[in-house]
Design a protein around this motif. Structure first.
Motif, short mmCIF file in Angstrom:
data_model
loop_
_atom_site.label_atom_id
_atom_site.label_comp_id
_atom_site.label_asym_id
_atom_site.label_seq_id
_atom_site.Cartn_x
_atom_site.Cartn_y
_atom_site.Cartn_z
N SER A 146 0.82 -1.21 0.00
CA SER A 146 0.00 0.00 0.00
C SER A 146 0.85 1.26 0.00
N LEU A 175 -0.88 3.24 6.44
CA LEU A 175 -2.22 3.70 6.10
C LEU A 175 -2.90 4.36 7.31
N ASP A 192 1.88 1.77 10.80
CA ASP A 192 0.95 1.35 9.76
C ASP A 192 0.89 2.54 8.81
N ARG A 229 -0.02 -3.61 4.34
CA ARG A 229 0.24 -2.33 5.00
C ARG A 229 1.34 -2.50 6.03
#
Length: 193
Positions: A32, A162, A160, A91
């Motif tokens: 991602s 995201l 993370d 992710r």
């Protein structure tokens, strides 16, 4: 990614626990990190059961990292090496940073705990962090290992991307600028993908 890597070195550089001129950042990032329009090479078929280095010697974040290290560390960052790797996970980022310094593990952990004491989203741990710890959150986990006899300090950090990515950082900064609680809308983030 660069802001995350810099984040974990800041206090060590400021306290002169590591030298700014010989730092190696080895980062692993989930798919991602390339964004939705990542193009070829970022799909499941290409990345599954594969580890892909990218941006060798010319990653887009190198100037930013070099500037921050030089400013905070008070010396040249000419010896910086930054190698990100794409790993087959959706992710997350794990950065392992190798630096020269005579500090002990306890000194590094203590400096980080003092520096991040009032941080709503940074957790300093005695154990090396894992990407799953940060999944679906705006948290950053950091840890350190040091061997003064070998003149070696290792900083480890996990986010993370995201959650604690650019969007999470933007919301956190907007909260502060607007006088809202720093944590507003950043706790209990949904997980997708």
């Amino acid at each position: 990614m660069s802001s995350a890597a810099e984040y974990w070195m800041l206090r060590l550089l400021a306290d002169k626990l590591i030298a700014p001129d010989n730092i190696v950042i080895d980062a692993k990032t989930g798919i991602s990190g390339a964004g939705r329009g990542g193009g070829t090479g970022f799909g499941y078929a290409e990345s599954n059961e594969n580890l892909i280095p990218y941006g060798l010697l010319k990653h887009v974040h190198m100037p930013e990292i070099i500037s921050t290290i030089a400013r905070i560390g008070g010396g040249s960052a000419a010896g910086l090496v930054f190698t990100p790797h794409l790993v087959p996970m959706t992710r997350g980022i794990l950065a392992t940073i190798y630096a020269r310094g005579r500090a002990t593990t306890a000194q590094c952990l203590d400096a980080a705990r003092r520096f991040y004491a009032d941080s709503a989203f940074v957790r300093v741990t005695d154990k090396p962090p894992q990407t799953k710890w940060a999944t679906g959150s705006n948290l950053a986990f950091v840890s350190y290992a040091a061997d003064p006899d070998r003149n070696l300090v290792i900083a480890l950090g996990v986010v993370d991307n995201l959650g604690k990515g650019a969007a999470g950082q933007a919301v956190q900064n907007a909260n502060l600028m607007c006088g809202l609680p720093e944590t507003a809308r950043l706790e209990g983030a949904p997980v997708w993908p």
